[in-house]
Design a protein around this motif. Structure first.
Motif, PDB file in Angstrom:
ATOM      1  N   ASP A 294       2.575   9.105   1.155  1.00 37.62           N
ATOM      2  CA  ASP A 294       1.295   9.808   1.244  1.00 37.62           C
ATOM      3  C   ASP A 294       1.411  10.774   2.418  1.00 37.62           C
ATOM      4  OD1 ASP A 294      -1.299  10.656   1.533  1.00 37.62           O
ATOM      5  OD2 ASP A 294      -2.206   8.663   1.453  1.00 37.62           O
ATOM      6  N   ILE A 295       1.644  12.071   2.112  1.00 39.38           N
ATOM      7  CA  ILE A 295       2.003  13.060   3.130  1.00 39.38           C
ATOM      8  C   ILE A 295       0.847  14.040   3.293  1.00 39.38           C
ATOM      9  CG2 ILE A 295       3.707  14.781   3.799  1.00 39.38           C
ATOM     10  CD1 ILE A 295       5.681  13.398   1.875  1.00 39.38           C
ATOM     11  N   ARG A 296       0.289  14.128   4.509  1.00 37.90           N
ATOM     12  CA  ARG A 296      -0.960  14.844   4.735  1.00 37.90           C
ATOM     13  C   ARG A 296      -0.807  15.946   5.792  1.00 37.90           C
ATOM     14  NH1 ARG A 296      -4.771   9.458   5.552  1.00 37.90           N
ATOM     15  NH2 ARG A 296      -4.379   8.506   3.512  1.00 37.90           N
TER      16      ARG A 296
ATOM     17  N   LYS B 231       0.795  -1.228   0.000  1.00 38.87           N
ATOM     18  CA  LYS B 231       0.000   0.000   0.000  1.00 38.87           C
ATOM     19  C   LYS B 231       0.829   1.281   0.000  1.00 38.87           C
ATOM     20  CE  LYS B 231      -4.432  -1.239   0.097  1.00 38.87           C
ATOM     21  NZ  LYS B 231      -5.431  -0.745  -0.856  1.00 38.87           N
ATOM     22  N   SER B 232       1.280   1.754   1.175  1.00 37.93           N
ATOM     23  CA  SER B 232       1.825   3.105   1.225  1.00 37.93           C
ATOM     24  C   SER B 232       2.507   3.383   2.562  1.00 37.93           C
ATOM     25  CB  SER B 232       0.689   4.117   1.024  1.00 37.93           C
ATOM     26  OG  SER B 232       1.172   5.445   1.026  1.00 37.93           O
ATOM     27  N   ILE B 233       3.323   4.444   2.571  1.00 38.61           N
ATOM     28  CA  ILE B 233       3.811   5.058   3.801  1.00 38.61           C
ATOM     29  C   ILE B 233       2.960   6.311   4.019  1.00 38.61           C
ATOM     30  CG2 ILE B 233       5.790   6.027   5.017  1.00 38.61           C
ATOM     31  CD1 ILE B 233       6.063   3.057   4.205  1.00 38.61           C
ATOM     32  N   ILE B 234       2.151   6.319   5.068  1.00 42.43           N
ATOM     33  CA  ILE B 234       1.243   7.438   5.324  1.00 42.43           C
ATOM     34  C   ILE B 234       1.795   8.288   6.466  1.00 42.43           C
ATOM     35  CG2 ILE B 234      -1.084   8.110   6.033  1.00 42.43           C
ATOM     36  CD1 ILE B 234      -2.101   5.483   4.858  1.00 42.43           C
TER      37      ILE B 234
ATOM     38  N   LEU C 117       2.491  11.739  -2.953  1.00 43.72           N
ATOM     39  CA  LEU C 117       1.242  12.492  -2.915  1.00 43.72           C
ATOM     40  C   LEU C 117       1.292  13.369  -1.672  1.00 43.72           C
ATOM     41  CD1 LEU C 117      -1.652  13.160  -3.835  1.00 43.72           C
ATOM     42  CD2 LEU C 117      -2.425  11.180  -2.501  1.00 43.72           C
ATOM     43  N   ALA C 118       1.324  14.687  -1.875  1.00 48.51           N
ATOM     44  CA  ALA C 118       1.428  15.624  -0.769  1.00 48.51           C
ATOM     45  C   ALA C 118       0.166  16.479  -0.722  1.00 48.51           C
ATOM     46  CB  ALA C 118       2.657  16.507  -0.938  1.00 48.51           C
TER      47      ALA C 118
END
Length: 503
Positions: free
Chosen positions: A296-298, A270-273, A320-321
């Motif tokens: 995935d940077i939020r 999946k991802s690194i969130i 994805l930022a």
């Protein structure tokens, strides 16, 4: 009438002869031919099943033959298993009287599941042979598998059979929180290079804790797994420059299938969130590949420094930022189904000496996407206070590799300085006036080929024939490139200092 009767008899003969399953065969004489003399099953983790590998066996003679036995040398104790022309034999280990017609072949499919204790303790290889016949007619094909020990991290199973959960995006997903005092693994918040780590489900970092990845650490994620850094948690990736192609000091995130077949397949995990409210992140010398979304940077609280890192082969986004704050240096991104880099819902970004490429075979993807909007958010727009690209390459296989999604209800501040950019369509859109809009574009090299060494293999080195050679601005120089090589003046564009390609 007699004619029809004759035809009927001949038809019966044909039917019965075509249905025969027994053949007049002779014993194998030890003259079988094989598609390979050794089957290498690549690397697998202990007690994790391998992929299936193929061996083809040929009978070049004019006779239909019967092979008395096809079996593993270790017999029923072998950790390998096989099927022979679709047959499973005795537990997939021993087959008797295998028929092989003249000038024909058969397929053998081989798998293994082995523990590290089964392997040779000096080289961790597990080996066996497939034996065809015996005595003077014995022929053998060797089997070799590297068994790798690992630390396995996974959700606990509850008494009712369900798995431990953590909450991501208001949903319960299979996951667990890393512990400083796990009775089996010790401090799970410090990943070392002693053994690879295999993660099942999402590994969460507890609030007010930091997960640290030391130089040389390897993390392999199972299907639908990832890393979740939540509120007030942090991540520190402390990779370093490597001196060999083994990337011995790099921190590597990838899927848990180590076979060559899986080396470049997107979407294996999946991802690194990095969640809203997480903070104090630092990423250096990370190679991340084959995820759905890499980073995935939020809405991160502090500016994240991402340096000397590579993100490849992601189904959706490399990075994805969302309303994030990022300083990026010597980054290389390639091959993403939507965008290699996508900065949405505003934020503040500065990228210097980065190579953003996208070779995903679709004209609907981009190397770089900038936006100050987010569908469904309240409010729908958010200020993009800065997005600066200095001495960068923005390229790929699509017609246009740079996209601006600008809403006038919020700030949209961006600037490209000394960048090589692919944007082949003629446009009257005021956002894409690369030669005349000096507020946003300075010294742009438009639609010239950077001549990467091999973009298909994620090798983005350039040489002196590249359009990016010596086109950078000294004012923005990062002294060392992604490999730790000193940059010359004027600097080259992108993450790599130019050098002659190997012959």
């Amino acid at each position: 009438m007699r004619q029809y009767f004759t035809i009927f008899i001949l038809s019966l003969i044909l039917v019965f002869s075509s249905c025969r399953t027994d053949f007049d065969t002779v014993a194998s004489s030890g003259d079988l031919k094989f598609s390979k003399d050794t089957v290498y099953l690549d690397t697998v983790f202990k007690n994790i099943g391998s992929s299936t590998y193929q061996l083809k066996v040929y009978n070049k003679s004019k006779n239909d033959i019967s092979i008395p036995t096809v079996q593993f040398k270790k017999g029923l104790n072998s950790k390998y298993r096989m099927t022979v022309d679709g047959m499973s034999g005795n537990n997939g280990k021993i087959f008797n009287n295998v028929t092989l017609l003249a000038k024909d072949s058969l397929y053998i499919f081989i798998e293994t599941t082995a523990d590290i204790t089964d392997a040779n303790p000096t080289d961790f290889l597990y080996t066996d042979e497939i034996q065809f016949d015996s005595g003077a007619n014995l022929q053998e094909v060797a089997l070799v598998t590297l068994i790798q020990d690992a630390v396995f991290l996974y959700p606990n199973q509850n008494p009712d059979g369900t798995k431990e959960k953590i909450k991501i995006d208001s949903k319960d997903v299979d996951g667990f929180y890393l512990s400083e005092n796990d009775p089996v693994n010790g401090n799970e918040l410090i990943f070392t290079k002693q053994k690879p780590y295999v993660i099942y489900g999402y590994a969460g970092v507890p609030e007010n804790k930091t997960v640290t990845f030391e130089a040389g650490s390897r993390v392999c994620f199972h299907t639908n797994s990832g890393l979740y850094v939540g509120n007030k948690a942090s991540i520190q990736i402390n990779g370093a420059v490597s001196t060999t192609d083994k990337l011995e000091n790099e921190v590597i995130f990838e899927g848990d299938r180590l076979e060559t077949l899986y080396s470049d397949i997107p979407g294996q995990w999946k991802s690194i969130i990095l969640e809203n409210g997480s903070n104090n992140h630092s990423i250096n010398h990370l190679t991340l590949k084959n995820a759905v979304t890499g980073l995935d940077i939020r809405n991160t609280v502090n500016t994240i420094q991402i340096k000397n890192s590579q993100v490849y082969n992601c189904v959706e986004y490399g990075i994805l930022a969302q309303n994030a704050r990022i300083t990026g240096e010597n980054l290389v991104l390639n091959y993403a189904g939507l965008s290699s880099l996508s900065c949405i819902y505003g934020g503040n970004y500065s990228f210097t000496h980065c190579t953003f490429n996208n070779n995903w075979q679709s004209n609907s993807q981009f190397a770089v996407n900038l936006s100050n909007t987010l569908a469904g958010a309240t409010p729908e727009t958010n200020p993009l206070t800065q997005a600066t690209f200095n001495n960068c390459i923005i390229y790929g296989s699509a017609t246009n590799e740079f996209n601006l999604d600008k809403n006038t209800n919020a700030a949209f501040v961006f600037q490209l300085n000394n960048c090589l950019l692919k944007f082949s369509s003629s446009s009257t859109n005021p956002n894409y006036q690369f030669k005349t809009d000096t507020e946003h574009y300075n010294n742009i090299i438009l639609n010239e080929n950077p001549k990467f060494y091999n973009a298909a293999q994620n090798k983005f080195n350039i040489d002196k024939t590249s359009a990016a050679f010596a086109k950078g601005n000294q004012a923005y120089i990062i002294p060392l490139d992604i490999l730790g090589i000193t940059r010359t003046s004027p600097p080259d564009l992108g993450a790599y200092q130019s050098k002659d390609f190997p012959k």
